[in-house]
Design an enzyme around this catalytic site. Sequence first.
Site, PDB file in Angstrom:
ATOM      1  CE1 TYR A   1      -3.425   2.978   0.673  1.00 32.14           C
ATOM      2  CE2 TYR A   1      -2.112   3.212   2.857  1.00 32.14           C
ATOM      3  CZ  TYR A   1      -2.928   3.630   1.707  1.00 32.14           C
ATOM      4  OH  TYR A   1      -3.670   4.814   2.024  1.00 32.14           O
TER       5      TYR A   1
ATOM      6  CD  GLU B   1      -8.130   7.363   5.192  1.00 33.97           C
ATOM      7  OE1 GLU B   1      -7.984   7.129   6.595  1.00 33.97           O
ATOM      8  OE2 GLU B   1      -7.002   7.269   4.530  1.00 33.97           O
TER       9      GLU B   1
ATOM     10  CD1 TRP C   1      -3.550   1.885   6.087  1.00 32.43           C
ATOM     11  CD2 TRP C   1      -5.670   2.427   6.419  1.00 32.43           C
ATOM     12  NE1 TRP C   1      -4.268   2.238   4.855  1.00 32.43           N
ATOM     13  CE2 TRP C   1      -5.483   2.708   4.853  1.00 32.43           C
ATOM     14  CE3 TRP C   1      -6.966   2.970   6.556  1.00 32.43           C
ATOM     15  CZ2 TRP C   1      -6.550   2.852   4.033  1.00 32.43           C
ATOM     16  CZ3 TRP C   1      -7.953   3.338   5.861  1.00 32.43           C
ATOM     17  CH2 TRP C   1      -7.776   3.240   4.381  1.00 32.43           C
TER      18      TRP C   1
END
Length: 204
Positions: free
Chosen positions: A33, A55, A63
């Site tokens: 990522y 988000e 995350w």
Amino acid sequence: MTKASSASVPQIVASGAALVRCRWASNPVNIPYHDEEWGVPVHEENKWFEFLILEGAQAGLSWDTILKKRNRYREVLDNFDPQKVAKYTAAKRRQLLADPGIIRNRLKIDATISNAKAFLQVQKECGSFDAYIWRFVNGAPKQNAWKMNGKLPARTKESDAISKDLQKRGFRFVGSTICYALMQATGMVNDHATTCFRYLELCR
């Protein structure tokens, strides 16, 4: 998704050289990522909706947790098509709440559907969400220059402005910290450390 406290972990590549990354990119889940997406300017509508929803889903979580569930989110949310998500029924909402592959938080799932409707309204008013959101940074990525061990901000005046405007438009889970993470992820700001190999690539 603010990765402020992170500094780079060298990874050995085939040539034998040490590839320097931001510190938070430290495992098989987040390294791809970091290398391929984080900080790359986004201009595609469904991708904007995806990051907006993910988000918000991350609030209170790591995350990495969201990245692990990302593919399932794509499956159950019709590849983050806001037109389809905006039409989800009560039955679909119950289905999402029962799906262990995503974050089963009632408020976040409700916000996903209502945010899709607000997203469509922004598109109608501004032509595209992309045109709307990029105006907060005058249409171009903000190039920061953070040192590896420096602490990134959790929010900025730009993220404050985005958060305030999104909330006024009916979006939920769009506090300033979430909006700054959105800016980092979508390339509105380049927050890679200056020693990270991606920093100069994204300054071009």
